[in-house]
Scaffold this active site. Structure first.
Site, PDB file in Angstrom:
ATOM      1  N   ASP A   1       0.797  -0.737   0.051  1.00 62.77           N
ATOM      2  CA  ASP A   1       0.356   0.282  -0.443  1.00 62.77           C
ATOM      3  C   ASP A   1       0.853   1.768  -0.524  1.00 62.77           C
ATOM      4  O   ASP A   1       2.011   1.310   0.155  1.00 62.77           O
ATOM      5  CB  ASP A   1      -0.921   0.038   1.241  1.00 62.77           C
ATOM      6  CG  ASP A   1      -2.193   0.562   1.316  1.00 62.77           C
ATOM      7  OD1 ASP A   1      -2.470   1.415   0.098  1.00 62.77           O
ATOM      8  OD2 ASP A   1      -2.106   1.535   1.860  1.00 62.77           O
ATOM      9  N   HIS A   2       0.365   2.021  -0.913  1.00 58.01           N
ATOM     10  CA  HIS A   2       0.859   3.713  -0.491  1.00 58.01           C
ATOM     11  C   HIS A   2       2.672   3.643  -0.208  1.00 58.01           C
ATOM     12  O   HIS A   2       3.529   4.351   0.345  1.00 58.01           O
ATOM     13  CB  HIS A   2       0.545   4.494   0.634  1.00 58.01           C
ATOM     14  CG  HIS A   2      -0.823   5.053   0.790  1.00 58.01           C
ATOM     15  ND1 HIS A   2      -1.121   5.896  -0.363  1.00 58.01           N
ATOM     16  CD2 HIS A   2      -1.982   4.256   0.849  1.00 58.01           C
ATOM     17  CE1 HIS A   2      -2.804   5.935  -0.490  1.00 58.01           C
ATOM     18  NE2 HIS A   2      -2.893   5.730   0.638  1.00 58.01           N
TER      19      HIS A   2
ATOM     20  N   GLY B   1      -7.822   6.884   8.414  1.00 59.55           N
ATOM     21  CA  GLY B   1      -7.067   6.306   9.388  1.00 59.55           C
ATOM     22  C   GLY B   1      -8.670   7.217  10.241  1.00 59.55           C
ATOM     23  O   GLY B   1      -8.355   8.123  11.471  1.00 59.55           O
TER      24      GLY B   1
ATOM     25  N   HIS C   1      -9.843   4.446  -0.602  1.00 59.78           N
ATOM     26  CA  HIS C   1      -9.043   4.219   0.613  1.00 59.78           C
ATOM     27  C   HIS C   1      -9.879   5.060   2.207  1.00 59.78           C
ATOM     28  O   HIS C   1     -10.503   5.932   1.678  1.00 59.78           O
ATOM     29  CB  HIS C   1      -7.534   5.279   0.136  1.00 59.78           C
ATOM     30  CG  HIS C   1      -6.491   4.199  -1.028  1.00 59.78           C
ATOM     31  ND1 HIS C   1      -6.068   4.308  -0.535  1.00 59.78           N
ATOM     32  CD2 HIS C   1      -6.603   4.487  -1.888  1.00 59.78           C
ATOM     33  CE1 HIS C   1      -4.675   3.131  -1.557  1.00 59.78           C
ATOM     34  NE2 HIS C   1      -6.048   3.791  -2.188  1.00 59.78           N
TER      35      HIS C   1
ATOM     36  N   ASN D   1     -10.586  -0.770   0.548  1.00 64.74           N
ATOM     37  CA  ASN D   1     -10.079  -0.165   1.595  1.00 64.74           C
ATOM     38  C   ASN D   1     -10.101  -0.075   2.644  1.00 64.74           C
ATOM     39  O   ASN D   1     -11.151   0.923   2.947  1.00 64.74           O
ATOM     40  CB  ASN D   1      -8.396   0.026   1.429  1.00 64.74           C
ATOM     41  CG  ASN D   1      -7.484   0.019   0.036  1.00 64.74           C
ATOM     42  OD1 ASN D   1      -7.248  -0.066  -0.482  1.00 64.74           O
ATOM     43  ND2 ASN D   1      -6.640   1.176  -0.365  1.00 64.74           N
TER      44      ASN D   1
ATOM     45  N   THR E   1      -8.024   1.266   9.486  1.00 64.13           N
ATOM     46  CA  THR E   1      -8.699   1.580  10.897  1.00 64.13           C
ATOM     47  C   THR E   1      -9.445   1.407  11.673  1.00 64.13           C
ATOM     48  O   THR E   1      -9.231   0.808  12.389  1.00 64.13           O
ATOM     49  CB  THR E   1      -8.699   3.044  10.508  1.00 64.13           C
ATOM     50  OG1 THR E   1      -7.500   3.885   9.294  1.00 64.13           O
ATOM     51  CG2 THR E   1      -9.560   3.757  11.700  1.00 64.13           C
TER      52      THR E   1
HETATM   53 ZN    ZN Z   1      -4.285   5.508   1.244  1.00 61.93          ZN
END
Ligand code: ZN
Length: 288
Positions: A81-82, A180, A207, A229, A232
């Site tokens: 990821d990222h 988040g 996301h 996705n 969190t």
């Molecule tokens: Zn992301």
């Protein structure tokens, strides 16, 4: 079976569903995440940040995911990821990850295209899928928080050009979600998603899924979201459950007694999400 992102999003496209991409944070929660997918009869994407990959080890993660995928007979993708660093992307691909995200969303448009192209050139001949990103997703990306005013929504015309120029297998779009976010819910820009979906022939990715209202899922899925996705929510609930069990435990009690409930909390969330991601009007009632 061990799959790449392109393979599972093709399944998702054919069945008008989305594939859950769940962040694992340690090796403890990983087997139950994959077993959750098995019990639901759906593929799963296990994703890691670079930091988690380094904490566990790229090769260790690949070995564990492959072994469980084969053993449990469930389709699993292992996705980075990222990533913004070519060396980390190369490390993941060389170790056997089946999918990577190159996040050039912070770069000028043409530089994002050029760098994403370079990743695709390395990944595709090795059978590895690539996810790109356009626009800025709110919250924190790679430890850098994105201010509300700096959020840029994905422009449909840019998305068309980006996908054509890079040949990415999936595109992360910015339509109002935040990384988040778990204490509140976001207003997703559905009209913008519809505009993008109408012109872009590429699986789209959400996301910051924890902050998306569950009642919005069907509309997202019906408009081309093929990778969803969730990170969190798993992290928060693993920690809460572990905190409770460790708070009450005797110090000489087996760790298993405290860790298993946390893993099961994660499994239950994964099953619940996959049930919604399968996008059936009256889902079979799951006991979680
Ligand atoms: Zn992301």
């Amino acid at each position: 079976m061990y799959k790449n992102l392109k393979q599972v999003t093709e399944t998702a496209e054919a069945l008008n569903m989305t594939i859950g991409a769940f962040n694992t944070h340690n090796l403890e929660m990983l087997p139950e995440m994959i077993r959750a997918a098995k019990e639901m009869g759906a593929p799963i994407i296990i994703q890691t940040s670079i930091d988690t990959a380094k904490y566990i080890g790229y090769k260790v993660l690949v070995a564990v995911v492959k072994e469980i995928a084969e053993d449990e007979m469930v389709d699993v993708v292992l996705h980075l990821d990222h990533a913004r660093d070519f060396n980390e992307i190369k490390a993941a691909i060389d170790a056997g990850y089946s999918s990577v995200m190159y996040d050039g969303s912070h770069l000028p448009f043409k530089e994002n295209i050029a760098k994403t192209q370079a990743v695709v050139e390395y990944a595709h001949p090795r059978g590895v899928s690539v996810e790109g990103e356009l626009g800025t997703i709110g919250g924190t990306e790679e430890g850098i928080s994105v201010a509300e005013d700096d959020k840029v929504y994905t422009r449909p015309e840019d998305a068309v050009e980006f996908v054509k120029a890079t040949d990415v297998d999936a595109l992360a779009i910015a339509i109002g979600t935040n990384h988040g976010q778990f204490k509140s819910k976001t207003e997703v820009n559905i009209p913008l998603l519809k505009e993008i979906h109408a012109v872009v022939d590429c699986p789209l990715v959400i996301h910051g899924g924890t902050g998306v209202k569950e009642e919005d899922y069907p509309e997202l899925i019906n408009n081309g979201i093929r990778k969803f996705n969730v990170g969190t929510e798993l992290l928060v609930n693993w920690t809460k459950t572990a905190k409770d069990s460790f708070g009450e435990t005797e110090v000489n009690k087996s760790l298993r007694h405290n860790v298993i409930p946390a893993n099961i909390a994660v499994k239950n969330i994964v099953k619940h999400k996959i049930g919604l991601f399968m996008n059936v009007e009256s889902p079979i009632k799951q006991t979680i």
